[in-house]
Scaffold this motif. Structure first.
Motif, PDB file in Angstrom:
ATOM      1  N   UNK B  44       0.875  -1.174   0.000  1.00  0.00           N
ATOM      2  CA  UNK B  44       0.000   0.000   0.000  1.00  0.00           C
ATOM      3  C   UNK B  44       0.913   1.224   0.000  1.00  0.00           C
ATOM      4  N   UNK B  45       0.810   2.084  -1.036  1.00  0.00           N
ATOM      5  CA  UNK B  45       1.743   3.208  -1.115  1.00  0.00           C
ATOM      6  C   UNK B  45       1.562   4.222   0.014  1.00  0.00           C
ATOM      7  N   UNK B  46       2.670   4.832   0.425  1.00  0.00           N
ATOM      8  CA  UNK B  46       2.601   5.901   1.430  1.00  0.00           C
ATOM      9  C   UNK B  46       1.729   7.036   0.913  1.00  0.00           C
ATOM     10  N   UNK B  92      -6.542  -4.082  11.878  1.00  0.00           N
ATOM     11  CA  UNK B  92      -6.605  -4.000  10.413  1.00  0.00           C
ATOM     12  C   UNK B  92      -6.427  -2.556   9.957  1.00  0.00           C
ATOM     13  N   UNK B  93      -7.057  -1.637  10.676  1.00  0.00           N
ATOM     14  CA  UNK B  93      -6.968  -0.222  10.315  1.00  0.00           C
ATOM     15  C   UNK B  93      -5.535   0.287  10.445  1.00  0.00           C
ATOM     16  N   UNK B  94      -4.877  -0.095  11.549  1.00  0.00           N
ATOM     17  CA  UNK B  94      -3.481   0.330  11.746  1.00  0.00           C
ATOM     18  C   UNK B  94      -2.588  -0.195  10.613  1.00  0.00           C
ATOM     19  N   UNK B  95      -2.896  -1.391  10.155  1.00  0.00           N
ATOM     20  CA  UNK B  95      -2.052  -2.014   9.132  1.00  0.00           C
ATOM     21  C   UNK B  95      -2.207  -1.360   7.759  1.00  0.00           C
ATOM     22  N   UNK B  96      -3.357  -0.732   7.496  1.00  0.00           N
ATOM     23  CA  UNK B  96      -3.553  -0.129   6.168  1.00  0.00           C
ATOM     24  C   UNK B  96      -3.342   1.387   6.170  1.00  0.00           C
ATOM     25  N   UNK B  97      -3.257   1.996   7.360  1.00  0.00           N
ATOM     26  CA  UNK B  97      -3.153   3.453   7.425  1.00  0.00           C
ATOM     27  C   UNK B  97      -1.815   3.946   6.882  1.00  0.00           C
ATOM     28  N   UNK B  98      -1.877   4.939   6.014  1.00  0.00           N
ATOM     29  CA  UNK B  98      -0.653   5.492   5.435  1.00  0.00           C
ATOM     30  C   UNK B  98      -0.597   7.014   5.635  1.00  0.00           C
TER      31      UNK B  98
END
Lengths: 205, 337
Positions: B44-46, B92-98
Motif C-alpha cells: 500500500x503506497x505511502x 486491520x486499520x493500523x495495518x492499512x493506514x498510510x
C-alpha cells in the motif's frame, strides 16, 4: 457471602459455565428470529472469559474489565460489543471496592445499561437484552444485601425475557421480521438472564 | 424432517481461520494475513487514503476476497455471520493506514456498526482520522424514510469497486467520503430467496421455506423479506423485484446505471441469465441505460439459493471509477476504455 476480588473471579467463572451450558438453547432462540449465531458467539466469548480468569487480575473492577475485554475481543457480532460493554463499562462501579455491595451491584447494572443504550442506540421495548437488563437494575435497587439484590435482578431479568415475547423487534437482524418476531423471546435477553441467574446462584452459595 | 447438511470442511469451528489462510494463498502474494483475522494488501503506497472494509464471514468472496487493485486495502473479518471485534478492526486499520486517514465501508448491521465504531474510537484516541460510510442498499429492509434501518447486501461489491478506485486516485479522505456517499445515494438492491443456506458450526438452516415457496426481499442472513409466496416464473419474480427497486430511488428515463445480478450461492448461471434478460427488457422499456453489467457470484450466504438485483445510478465521475480495472481473488475486471 462476601464477594471480594477472588470470589468475583469465581463468580464470573460460574457465569461463564452457565452461559456455555446453554449454548444450544441460545442457538435455537436465535434461529427463530435472527441468523442463529448468538450461541456460538457467546461460546467464543465466555470460553475466553474462562481462559483470562485462570489468572485473574487484581481488584473486582479489574476482574470485570478483563472479562469484558475477553468477551468484546472474541465474541464478535452485536453480542460482543453489547455483552463486552456490560462488563467493561459496568466494572467502574467496583473501582476501589473490596467487596461487591448491594449498592455496587446496582451501580454495575445501571452503568451497564447506560453503556448498552448509548452503544446500541436503543431503548427498552425494542426486544433486546436491555429488556432483561433494565428491569433487573430497577428490581435490585434498594436491596439490603447482595443475596437479595442478585435474586431480585435475576427474577426481573427472567420476567423481562418473557416480556420480550410480546415485543416486535425494531433493531438488529430480527428487526425485519417485524410482527413475525412476536411470540419468540429475544436471545440476548435470555443470555442476560442466564448471566444474572448464575450470579444469584453463586452468591446464594 | 431436516436433511443432514453436507459441507466439505474440517472442524467447522476452524472453518473461518482455514478459509482465510486459503484466501491469502489464492492471491499469489498480493495480500497477507495479520495476526488477527484480517487481510491486507501486501503493498500500500505511502500517502494513500486507506479503505477498510469488512464484516462477518460466510459471504465469500465478500468482503475479504475484495482486497486488491482499486478495491479494499484491508478487511476486518468476523466469524461466521458475525461482525469482527473492535480489536480486529483496530489492528486491520493500523495495518492499512498510510497517514491520510481511513474510510470504513461496510454493511449496515447493528453488530458491524457497534464494533467498527468502537474500533474507530480507539483509532481516534491515537489521532487517526476515520470516516464511515455504511452500505444500505436493501430496499426490502425498511421504507425510504428509514434509510438508516436498511441493511447492506450485494451492492457492497459496487461500492467497494467505486470507492476502492476513488481511494486509489484521490488525495484526501474528504473526497473519497464524498464519492462514497454519492455512490451510496444512488444504489438500490433487492433479493429473492429460494432455498436456505446453513451455518457450518450448528449444522442448521438459517430459515424455513416450504418446498414450493420463495421469499422476496429476504436478507443475506435469512432475515425476513416483504413477501412469502408460491414460486412463480422468472419473469414474474423479476418484474416484482424491479418494480420495487426502480420506484424506490426512483430511477428515471435517461439514467445510466451499473447493473449487478448477484447469486446468493446455489442458484445456477442459467437462472441468473434468464433473470438478466428480463431486467434488461424492463430497463430498456423505461429508457434506462446500462453502462456496465455484472452477473455472477460475489455476495453469498453459504449454499442459499436465490439472487439479488442491484442498480447504481451513475454520473461521469462514478463511471470513471467503475471503469477502472479491479483485481482481487473475488472479483477482477479489465479496464473499460
Amino acid at each position: 457471602m462476601r464477594v471480594d476480588d477472588e470470589r468475583a473471579a469465581e463468580m464470573l467463572l460460574a457465569v461463564a459455565r452457565a452461559v456455555l451450558d446453554r449454548v444450544d438453547d441460545l442457538t435455537d432462540a436465535d434461529l427463530a428470529i435472527g441468523d442463529g449465531d448468538h450461541g456460538i458467539g457467546m461460546r467464543r466469548g465466555f470460553e475466553a472469559v474462562e481462559l483470562v480468569l485462570e489468572n485473574p487480575p487484581s481488584g473486582i473492577d479489574g476482574v470485570f474489565k478483563a472479562a469484558g475485554m475477553a468477551i468484546m475481543s472474541n465474541t464478535g457480532g452485536a453480542a460482543g460489543a453489547v455483552f463486552g460493554s456490560v462488563f467493561t463499562s459496568g466494572a467502574a462501579a467496583f473501582a476501589a471496592q473490596e467487596e461487591i455491595t448491594p449498592e455496587g451491584f446496582v451501580e454495575f447494572l445501571t452503568a451497564a445499561q447506560g453503556a448498552v443504550q448509548r452503544r446500541g442506540g436503543v431503548a427498552e421495548g425494542a426486544k433486546t437484552m436491555l429488556d432483561a437488563l433494565a428491569p433487573a437494575a430497577r428490581a435490585a435497587a434498594g436491596a439490603s444485601d447482595l443475596k437479595t439484590a442478585t435474586a431480585a435482578a435475576a427474577e426481573a431479568a427472567l420476567q423481562g425475557v418473557e416480556a420480550t415475547k410480546a415485543m416486535i423487534a425494531t433493531t438488529g437482524k430480527a428487526r425485519s421480521l417485524g410482527e413475525r418476531s412476536v411470540g419468540h423471546p429475544d436471545p440476548g435477553a435470555i443470555s442476560m438472564s442466564i448471566i444474572l441467574g448464575a450470579m444469584r446462584d453463586y452468591v446464594a452459595g | 424432517m431436516a436433511k443432514p447438511i453436507k459441507k466439505i470442511l474440517n472442524d467447522p469451528r476452524r472453518a473461518v481461520d482455514e478459509m482465510l489462510d486459503g484466501l491469502v494463498l489464492a492471491s499469489d502474494g498480493r495480500t497477507k494475513r495479520l495476526a488477527v483475522d484480517a487481510i491486507v494488501k501486501s503493498e500500500i503506497p505511502d500517502g494513500k487514503v486507506a479503505l477498510l472494509i469488512g464484516g462477518g464471514s460466510g459471504h465469500e468472496p465478500l468482503f475479504h476476497g475484495f482486497i486488491g487493485e482499486n478495491m479494499g486495502d484491508g478487511a476486518a473479518c468476523g466469524q461466521f455471520f458475525a461482525a469482527p471485534s473492535p480489536h480486529i478492526v483496530y489492528e486491520a486499520a493500523k495495518a492499512v493506514h498510510r497517514g491520510k486517514g481511513i474510510l470504513f465501508l461496510y454493511g449496515n448491521y447493528a453488530g458491524d456498526n457497534m464494533n467498527f465504531d468502537i474500533g474507530a474510537e480507539m483509532l481516534a484516541d491515537e489521532g487517526v482520522e476515520v470516516r464511515t460510510v455504511r452500505v444500505t442498499d436493501d430496499v426490502a429492509a425498511a421504507p425510504p424514510e428509514r434509510m438508516h434501518d436498511r441493511r447492506g447486501i450485494a451492492g457492497d461489491l459496487l461500492m467497494i469497486r467505486v470507492v476502492g478506485a476513488a481511494a486509489a486516485h484521490l488525495d484526501r479522505l474528504d473526497e473519497v467520503e464524498r464519492v462514497a456517499k454519492k455512490a451510496m445515494a444512488g444504489l438500490r438492491s433487492m433479493g429473492v430467496a429460494v432455498l436456505a443456506g446453513s451455518i457450518p458450526e450448528t449444522g442448521k438452516l438459517t430459515f424455513d421455506l416450504a418446498d414450493d415457496e420463495i421469499e422476496i426481499g429476504m436478507g443475506a442472513h435469512g432475515e425476513a423479506g416483504i413477501s412469502r409466496q408460491k414460486l412463480g416464473t422468472a419473469d414474474e419474480i423479476t418484474d416484482q423485484m424491479m418494480e420495487k427497486i426502480l420506484a424506490d430511488l426512483p430511477f428515471q428515463a435517461g439514467d445510466e446505471v451499473a447493473l449487478l445480478i448477484n447469486n446468493l450461492g446455489a442458484t445456477t448461471m442459467m437462472e441468473m441469465l434468464v433473470v438478466n434478460r428480463r431486467v434488461r427488457q424492463i430497463l430498456a422499456e423505461r429508457g434506462i441505460t446500462v453502462h456496465r453489467s455484472d452477473v455472477g457470484t460475489w455476495v453469498t450466504s453459504q449454499e442459499m439459493a436465490g439472487l439479488s438485483i442491484s442498480l447504481m445510478r451513475l454520473d461521469g465521475e462514478l463511471k470513471r471509477y467503475l471503469d477502472m480495472p479491479s483485481r482481487s481473488v473475488g472479483y477482477s475486471s479489465l479496464e473499460v476504455k
